[in-house]
Design a protein around this motif. Sequence first.
Motif, PDB file in Angstrom:
ATOM      1  N   CYS A  52       1.740  44.388  30.892  1.00 31.70           N
ATOM      2  CA  CYS A  52       0.277  44.258  30.947  1.00 31.70           C
ATOM      3  C   CYS A  52      -0.233  42.941  30.396  1.00 31.70           C
ATOM      4  CB  CYS A  52      -0.366  45.419  30.179  1.00 31.70           C
ATOM      5  SG  CYS A  52       0.015  47.021  30.896  1.00 31.70           S
ATOM      6  N   ARG A  53       0.597  42.199  29.694  1.00 28.04           N
ATOM      7  CA  ARG A  53       0.179  40.936  29.078  1.00 28.04           C
ATOM      8  C   ARG A  53       0.143  39.834  30.135  1.00 28.04           C
ATOM      9  NH1 ARG A  53       4.224  39.812  25.129  1.00 28.04           N
ATOM     10  NH2 ARG A  53       3.205  41.423  23.925  1.00 28.04           N
ATOM     11  N   PRO A  54      -0.955  39.086  30.233  1.00 30.84           N
ATOM     12  CA  PRO A  54      -1.001  37.985  31.205  1.00 30.84           C
ATOM     13  C   PRO A  54      -0.038  36.871  30.797  1.00 30.84           C
ATOM     14  CG  PRO A  54      -2.983  37.994  29.859  1.00 30.84           C
ATOM     15  CD  PRO A  54      -2.190  39.220  29.491  1.00 30.84           C
ATOM     16  N   THR A  55       0.554  36.247  31.759  1.00 36.11           N
ATOM     17  CA  THR A  55       1.451  35.115  31.507  1.00 36.11           C
ATOM     18  C   THR A  55       0.654  33.817  31.591  1.00 36.11           C
ATOM     19  OG1 THR A  55       2.030  34.830  33.821  1.00 36.11           O
ATOM     20  CG2 THR A  55       3.380  36.370  32.553  1.00 36.11           C
ATOM     21  N   GLN A  57       1.044  31.467  33.569  1.00 34.28           N
ATOM     22  CA  GLN A  57       0.802  31.209  34.986  1.00 34.28           C
ATOM     23  C   GLN A  57      -0.420  32.002  35.475  1.00 34.28           C
ATOM     24  OE1 GLN A  57       4.135  32.012  37.510  1.00 34.28           O
ATOM     25  NE2 GLN A  57       3.039  31.536  39.373  1.00 34.28           N
ATOM     26  N   ASP A  58      -0.574  33.244  35.041  1.00 40.11           N
ATOM     27  CA  ASP A  58      -1.725  34.051  35.416  1.00 40.11           C
ATOM     28  C   ASP A  58      -3.017  33.428  34.900  1.00 40.11           C
ATOM     29  OD1 ASP A  58      -0.068  35.930  36.628  1.00 40.11           O
ATOM     30  OD2 ASP A  58       0.060  37.146  34.813  1.00 40.11           O
ATOM     31  N   LEU A  59      -2.969  32.884  33.692  1.00 34.33           N
ATOM     32  CA  LEU A  59      -4.157  32.328  33.072  1.00 34.33           C
ATOM     33  C   LEU A  59      -4.635  31.059  33.761  1.00 34.33           C
ATOM     34  CD1 LEU A  59      -3.272  32.886  29.307  1.00 34.33           C
ATOM     35  CD2 LEU A  59      -4.822  34.244  30.726  1.00 34.33           C
ATOM     36  N   ARG A  60      -3.706  30.292  34.369  1.00 35.72           N
ATOM     37  CA  ARG A  60      -4.088  29.079  35.088  1.00 35.72           C
ATOM     38  C   ARG A  60      -4.949  29.393  36.307  1.00 35.72           C
ATOM     39  NH1 ARG A  60       1.151  26.610  36.489  1.00 35.72           N
ATOM     40  NH2 ARG A  60       2.187  27.938  35.011  1.00 35.72           N
ATOM     41  N   GLU A  61      -4.748  30.588  36.893  1.00 32.66           N
ATOM     42  CA  GLU A  61      -5.509  30.962  38.078  1.00 32.66           C
ATOM     43  C   GLU A  61      -6.953  31.296  37.745  1.00 32.66           C
ATOM     44  OE1 GLU A  61      -3.362  34.101  39.919  1.00 32.66           O
ATOM     45  OE2 GLU A  61      -1.594  32.884  40.229  1.00 32.66           O
ATOM     46  N   LEU A  62      -7.246  31.600  36.484  1.00 32.00           N
ATOM     47  CA  LEU A  62      -8.608  31.932  36.097  1.00 32.00           C
ATOM     48  C   LEU A  62      -9.386  30.684  36.023  1.00 32.00           C
ATOM     49  CD1 LEU A  62      -7.899  34.525  33.286  1.00 32.00           C
ATOM     50  CD2 LEU A  62      -8.564  34.984  35.638  1.00 32.00           C
TER      51      LEU A  62
END
Length: 62
Positions: A52-55, A57-62
């Motif tokens: 469930c923890r964002p990586t 890489q996931d945070l760059r898309e925000l």
Amino acid sequence: MTVWRKSSYSGEDKCVEVALGPAAKIRDTKDRSGGTLEISTRSWDAFLIGLCRPTPQDLREL
């Protein structure tokens, strides 16, 4: 009696099931008699938190 659970998002036989108790037991729904992986409930909790923890890489898309 062991109560096996699976995600409501999964199909009939294409997922894993988990039974929680003193230890977490995990098995494949396609081969229920094929064996069970048993880990501590603490390890199971850590696994779920990691999923469930964002990586980064996931945070760059925000």
